[in-house]
Design an enzyme around this catalytic site. Sequence first.
Site, PDB file in Angstrom:
ATOM      1  N   SER A 113      35.572  29.938   6.692  1.00 13.49           N
ATOM      2  CA  SER A 113      34.494  28.976   6.925  1.00 13.49           C
ATOM      3  C   SER A 113      34.432  28.000   5.763  1.00 13.49           C
ATOM      4  O   SER A 113      34.712  28.360   4.615  1.00 13.49           O
ATOM      5  CB  SER A 113      33.147  29.691   7.077  1.00 13.49           C
ATOM      6  OG  SER A 113      32.089  28.752   7.225  1.00 13.49           O
ATOM      7  N   THR A 114      34.082  26.771   6.086  1.00 14.45           N
ATOM      8  CA  THR A 114      33.880  25.746   5.062  1.00 14.45           C
ATOM      9  C   THR A 114      32.543  25.061   5.320  1.00 14.45           C
ATOM     10  O   THR A 114      32.104  24.921   6.467  1.00 14.45           O
ATOM     11  CB  THR A 114      35.006  24.698   5.101  1.00 14.45           C
ATOM     12  OG1 THR A 114      35.040  24.092   6.392  1.00 14.45           O
ATOM     13  CG2 THR A 114      36.350  25.329   4.797  1.00 14.45           C
ATOM     14  N   GLY A 115      31.912  24.642   4.250  1.00 17.84           N
ATOM     15  CA  GLY A 115      30.620  23.975   4.367  1.00 17.84           C
ATOM     16  C   GLY A 115      30.483  22.869   3.349  1.00 17.84           C
ATOM     17  O   GLY A 115      31.434  22.493   2.650  1.00 17.84           O
ATOM     18  N   VAL A 174      33.060  27.327   0.150  1.00 15.83           N
ATOM     19  CA  VAL A 174      34.167  27.741   0.994  1.00 15.83           C
ATOM     20  C   VAL A 174      34.165  29.270   1.025  1.00 15.83           C
ATOM     21  O   VAL A 174      34.054  29.907  -0.028  1.00 15.83           O
ATOM     22  CB  VAL A 174      35.519  27.218   0.454  1.00 15.83           C
ATOM     23  CG1 VAL A 174      36.667  27.645   1.364  1.00 15.83           C
ATOM     24  CG2 VAL A 174      35.491  25.714   0.310  1.00 15.83           C
ATOM     25  N   VAL A 175      34.277  29.848   2.211  1.00 18.32           N
ATOM     26  CA  VAL A 175      34.182  31.296   2.379  1.00 18.32           C
ATOM     27  C   VAL A 175      35.552  31.835   2.760  1.00 18.32           C
ATOM     28  O   VAL A 175      36.186  31.332   3.702  1.00 18.32           O
ATOM     29  CB  VAL A 175      33.132  31.678   3.442  1.00 18.32           C
ATOM     30  CG1 VAL A 175      33.040  33.195   3.584  1.00 18.32           C
ATOM     31  CG2 VAL A 175      31.772  31.091   3.070  1.00 18.32           C
ATOM     32  N   ASP A 202      16.062  26.277   4.445  1.00 24.31           N
ATOM     33  CA  ASP A 202      17.115  25.653   5.256  1.00 24.31           C
ATOM     34  C   ASP A 202      17.402  26.522   6.480  1.00 24.31           C
ATOM     35  O   ASP A 202      18.551  26.688   6.882  1.00 24.31           O
ATOM     36  CB  ASP A 202      18.385  25.459   4.427  1.00 24.31           C
ATOM     37  CG  ASP A 202      19.386  24.534   5.114  1.00 24.31           C
ATOM     38  OD1 ASP A 202      18.963  23.755   5.994  1.00 24.31           O
ATOM     39  OD2 ASP A 202      20.580  24.604   4.779  1.00 24.31           O
TER      40      ASP A 202
END
Length: 525
Positions: free
Chosen positions: A270-272, A276-277, A414
């Site tokens: 996953s990226t946000g 980054v995961v 959030d």
Amino acid sequence: GKLAQADVRQRLYCSKTPSSQPCPGNRAFYFQCPWGAHNATSMSCSLADVMSEQLAKELQLEEENAAFPEVVAVAEGPFITGENIDTSSDLMLAQMLQMEFDREYDAQLRREEKKINGDSKVSISFENYRKVHPYDSDSSEDEVDWQDTRHDPYRADKPTTTPRKGFIGKGKDITTKHDEVVCGRKNTARMENFAPEFQVGDGIGMDLKLSNQVFNALKQHAYSEERRSARLHEKKEHSTAEKAVDPKTRLLMYKMVNSGMLETITGCVSTGKESVVFHAYGGNATEDKVIPPECAIKVFKTTLNEFKNRDKYIKDDYRFKDRFSKLNPRKIIRMWAEKEMHNLTRMQNAGIPCPQVVILKKHVLVMSFIGQDQVPAPKLKDVTLHSEDMKKAYYQVLNMMQQLYKECNLVHADLSEYNMLWHDGKVWLIDVSQSVEPTHPHGLEFLFRDCRNVAQFFQKAGVAEALNERELFNAVSGLNITADNEVDFQAEIEALEKMNEDHVQNHGKKLSVFSGDGDPPIYNE
């Protein structure tokens, strides 16, 4: 007269001498009697005459003249050779030896120049160390010819500078510093000051004349390219990129694997905006740490672009307020990771479904993996649930928001369907790095925004029991704000935040002055 008399006596003597006897004249000239028979006899000479150097030189000259009769004798010149020099003088011998030594020394210097320069465009010269001037040296054709490297005849001369008075010449021939040709040549020469990466060519050699407008445009473009290159280099060396890590972060991850805490790192899941995961398999458990079978490595990006507008979540947080002003922007990112670790620990102690913290190393946070077999759990926005499961998820989210507010003393700040995962039939909360306490100067505003996101999502999903944002806010916080519209509702929230801020500044305590009538009701199925 005397030579004639000697010649007559010699002839008279030969006429009286028998023809078989040689004439006792000069040994260099042998005359026979014209009336006698020819008899070839060898000329005898003494040993001293044979060993005489003068006789040897005369015989050698006779042989050379006989072999090369047409050779013209070379006139005597000023050249110093071994034949016409007086070697009896010690001073002359010393000068000759010194001259030969100087020539050998210069030849060695030429070989050193050739070895050092090679094919390089920039060459060096040992001209100042030579002993013999070039036209005195008798270098062969295969040796490197000497040349004055201080002046390159193929390089164009730079334009002459204008004196301080601003002009040169007199009368009609006056030329000021604003002359078009002079300015053009100066601008061409100034292009050499640009960065080496900016190719400008040989404008001086072509006598190129650049106008001020063109030069200023090129100068601005060169500076822009230099800054862009520096930014790209800095980003490559010191920051995490999309689905990649910088060398320092990679070293931290290697150490985790080498220590046995992690068995292997499989890849990015996953990226946000801010992190980054990566997925990894857990290694050997220790006495004080339990390593889950599958782990999630959250690497916070070290670029500051994503954190420009997010400092308000941490600089007004009383847990980190004192440390925030003492840190540089890059260390704030490490504090951001530390903040998520503390928030996850609070939630885990309260029993809220969330990732389990394993370890924190600078800006790298290792947690338990929410998913199975390297497949992460889907987000709540991506999963398709039946009406009963969606209703169940709604009440679970409502219960978690109340626990987060009352037991953990936190506001997610959030919360939305993007930060909630659906796994094993329940909702899991993630991404709590921006979570703050309710006493934060904007804590209630963040809570109202979370309530709006949750209410809108579940209302669109068809949950009839879903409360609107104002009712959900009162249910989570326990406050009884009775405003008819959203504008007045937010105005009362801001007034409560102002009262709380004044109370904290006056008393220095993190206790909230606003409270509801008892604890908020706990909603369940």
